[in-house]
Design a protein around this motif. Structure first.
Motif, short mmCIF file in Angstrom:
data_model
loop_
_atom_site.label_atom_id
_atom_site.label_comp_id
_atom_site.label_asym_id
_atom_site.label_seq_id
_atom_site.Cartn_x
_atom_site.Cartn_y
_atom_site.Cartn_z
N VAL A 1 0.86 -1.17 0.00
CA VAL A 1 0.00 0.00 0.00
C VAL A 1 0.90 1.23 0.00
O VAL A 1 1.92 1.26 0.70
CB VAL A 1 -0.95 0.01 1.22
N SER A 2 0.58 2.21 -0.83
CA SER A 2 1.43 3.39 -0.98
C SER A 2 0.59 4.64 -0.79
O SER A 2 -0.52 4.74 -1.31
CB SER A 2 2.08 3.38 -2.36
N THR A 3 1.13 5.61 -0.05
CA THR A 3 0.41 6.84 0.26
C THR A 3 1.13 8.04 -0.33
O THR A 3 2.34 8.18 -0.17
CB THR A 3 0.27 7.01 1.78
N GLU A 4 0.36 8.89 -1.02
CA GLU A 4 0.91 10.08 -1.67
C GLU A 4 0.03 11.29 -1.38
O GLU A 4 -1.18 11.24 -1.52
CB GLU A 4 1.01 9.85 -3.18
N LEU A 5 0.67 12.40 -0.97
CA LEU A 5 -0.06 13.62 -0.64
C LEU A 5 -0.60 14.32 -1.88
O LEU A 5 -1.67 14.92 -1.86
CB LEU A 5 0.87 14.56 0.13
N ASP A 6 0.15 14.23 -2.98
CA ASP A 6 -0.18 14.95 -4.22
C ASP A 6 -1.07 14.06 -5.09
O ASP A 6 -0.65 13.01 -5.59
CB ASP A 6 1.12 15.29 -4.94
N GLU A 7 -2.30 14.51 -5.32
CA GLU A 7 -3.25 13.70 -6.08
C GLU A 7 -2.78 13.46 -7.51
O GLU A 7 -2.99 12.37 -8.07
CB GLU A 7 -4.62 14.38 -6.09
N GLY A 8 -2.14 14.46 -8.12
CA GLY A 8 -1.64 14.30 -9.47
C GLY A 8 -0.56 13.23 -9.56
O GLY A 8 -0.55 12.40 -10.48
N LEU A 9 0.38 13.25 -8.61
CA LEU A 9 1.42 12.23 -8.59
C LEU A 9 0.84 10.84 -8.35
O LEU A 9 1.27 9.86 -8.96
CB LEU A 9 2.45 12.56 -7.50
N ALA A 10 -0.14 10.76 -7.45
CA ALA A 10 -0.76 9.47 -7.18
C ALA A 10 -1.41 8.89 -8.44
O ALA A 10 -1.29 7.69 -8.74
CB ALA A 10 -1.80 9.61 -6.06
N GLY A 11 -2.11 9.75 -9.20
CA GLY A 11 -2.73 9.29 -10.44
C GLY A 11 -1.71 8.81 -11.45
O GLY A 11 -1.90 7.78 -12.12
N ARG B 1 -2.94 5.30 -2.46
CA ARG B 1 -3.93 6.13 -1.79
C ARG B 1 -3.45 7.57 -1.70
O ARG B 1 -2.26 7.83 -1.53
CB ARG B 1 -4.19 5.61 -0.36
N VAL B 2 -4.39 8.49 -1.78
CA VAL B 2 -4.09 9.91 -1.61
C VAL B 2 -4.35 10.28 -0.16
O VAL B 2 -5.44 10.03 0.37
CB VAL B 2 -4.94 10.79 -2.55
N GLY B 3 -3.37 10.87 0.50
CA GLY B 3 -3.57 11.27 1.88
C GLY B 3 -2.29 11.70 2.54
O GLY B 3 -1.21 11.66 1.94
N ASP B 4 -2.40 12.14 3.76
CA ASP B 4 -1.29 12.58 4.59
C ASP B 4 -0.82 11.40 5.43
O ASP B 4 -1.52 10.97 6.35
CB ASP B 4 -1.74 13.74 5.48
N ALA B 5 0.35 10.87 5.12
CA ALA B 5 0.84 9.67 5.80
C ALA B 5 1.20 9.92 7.25
O ALA B 5 1.41 8.96 8.01
CB ALA B 5 2.04 9.10 5.06
N THR B 6 1.30 11.18 7.67
CA THR B 6 1.60 11.44 9.07
C THR B 6 0.36 11.34 9.95
O THR B 6 0.46 11.29 11.17
CB THR B 6 2.23 12.84 9.25
N THR B 7 -0.82 11.33 9.34
CA THR B 7 -2.05 11.27 10.13
C THR B 7 -2.93 10.08 9.77
O THR B 7 -3.82 9.70 10.54
CB THR B 7 -2.88 12.55 9.95
N SER B 8 -2.73 9.49 8.59
CA SER B 8 -3.57 8.39 8.13
C SER B 8 -2.70 7.17 7.84
O SER B 8 -1.78 7.25 7.01
CB SER B 8 -4.34 8.80 6.87
N VAL B 9 -2.97 6.07 8.52
CA VAL B 9 -2.15 4.87 8.38
C VAL B 9 -3.01 3.71 7.89
O VAL B 9 -4.24 3.73 8.03
CB VAL B 9 -1.47 4.50 9.72
#
Length: 390
Positions: free
Chosen positions: A135-145, A161-169
């Motif tokens: 599972v991979s988390t990316e803050l930037d929606e464009g990069l995630a896409g 997944r798009v999100g803030d990895a410091t708050t969402s695990v």
């Protein structure tokens, strides 16, 4: 063999000649061959021309585009610039390999890849761990896409997944966590996300990365510094730090210095000795060091990103004019930390490690229990009897 394939092969051979393909992780050479870096590179890269980042388009300059990816195993390929500074990149191939080797990744491990970027790191991890294990988390929606598209194109099953990895695990504990951007403090949530006995590999302070093993009780994570490299900074704060001379100038301002004096010191090691630079990073985690040289010698400019600054200007004859401003005397702090490093036997990065606990974290030298220790930025170093370096 095409020009792109030839450059791939040359980089692979260069890494072999340097011993950069790790013996304990032979799968990495196979994975990189199966999933080369260019499959995850956008058609426009950005190159520093000495004054600004300029585009290198694959359609216009295919060989220049390939050079950005494969000419240097230690060079990142910049893919995004924000405010004139790099904000995303394809990490250097040698660094990616080194970090994944440090992760001690095995088939069927569940992996959390923090900072998807273009998806190459997640792809290599998925090649090893297997379908549906990353599972991979990316803050930037464009990069995630973009990453989703590239991962799908090579047939890999990775949950981006798009999100803030410091708050969402992730909902379920993982066996391994690997981050692709630097943090000043390892978030405790990351440690909690890894099962007891698992491992995290995290860039710290944009200068090196550390491998942390989670204790069997899950209440701490400890491990050794693994290597030196510079990484993109954490963007979850919403800030891209101003680095180098521009950062110093922003803190320095135009007012007079609070103190001036002259000392005798050769600052050349600050520009060339990475053991010293790393030690200063440990001792002064919030202080940035900028160096420059002219006919009078090496000069240094220091700033803490807030209010304090110092300039140590070479004037010839081994002498420095020292100017300091703000609530801290950063030049004094640097010279004291330098002297302490020499007293400790001039240790290198691999002599240091880190411990992370719920109430704080610290870097230690030689021994995590009773060796010398320093708090990280915002961290806490519990009291300890300091003994001489072994």
């Amino acid at each position: 063999m095409t020009g792109l394939a030839l450059r791939r092969a040359r980089l692979e051979e260069a890494m072999a000649a340097r011993g950069a393909w790790p013996e304990r992780s032979p799968w990495l050479r196979e994975a990189v061959a199966a999933l080369p870096r260019d499959l995850f590179a956008p058609d426009r890269l950005l190159r520093w021309d000495g004054q600004a980042y300029v585009p290198v388009d694959r359609s216009v300059d295919p060989d220049g585009w390939a050079r950005e990816l494969y000419d240097d195993q230690d060079a990142a390929a910049v893919t995004q610039v924000t405010g004139g500074l790099p904000s995303s990149s394809l990490s250097a191939q040698g660094v990616v390999v080194d970090m994944l080797d440090s992760l001690l990744l095995e088939p069927a491990h569940r992996v959390w890849d923090v900072g998807t970027g273009q998806g190459w790191n997640a792809a290599l991890a998925a090649w090893r761990a297997g379908p549906g294990r990353v599972v991979s988390t990316e803050l930037d929606e464009g990069l995630a896409g973009f990453a989703r598209e590239r991962l799908a194109a090579v047939g890999l099953d990775v949950d981006v997944r798009v999100g803030d990895a410091t708050t969402s695990v992730p909902a379920e504990p993982v066996d391994r966590l690997i981050a692709t951007y630097a943090v000043e403090r390892v978030p405790w949530r990351w440690v909690e996300a890894v099962r007891p006995g698992g491992r995290l590999v995290v860039p710290w302070g944009r200068l090196g990365h550390v491998a942390l093993d989670v204790a069997t009780d899950g209440r701490s994570a400890t491990g050794w510094i693994q290597g030196l490299a510079q990484f993109m900074a954490d963007r979850t704060t919403g800030l891209v730090p101003v680095a180098g001379w521009a950062g110093y100038a922003a803190v320095r301002g135009e007012g007079p210095a609070d103190s001036e004096n002259t000392v005798e010191r050769d600052l050349a090691p600050l520009a060339a000795d990475w053991n010293l630079r790393f030690a200063l990073r440990v001792a002064l985690p919030d202080v940035q060091v900028v160096t420059g040289a002219d006919e009078d010698g090496v000069s240094t400019w220091l700033y803490d990103g807030a209010r304090s600054w110092a300039a140590l200007s070479a004037v010839g004859g081994g002498k420095l004019e020292v100017f300091q401003g703000g609530p801290r005397r950063l030049a004094d702090d640097l010279l004291a930390a330098w002297a302490r490093w020499e007293e400790l036997g001039r240790p290198g990065p691999y002599d240091y490690g880190m411990t992370v606990r719920p109430d704080g974290q610290f870097v230690w030298l030689h021994d995590p229990v009773d060796g010398p220790r320093w708090p990280t930025a915002g961290g806490v170093a519990p009291a300890v009897a300091v003994r001489a370096a072994r």
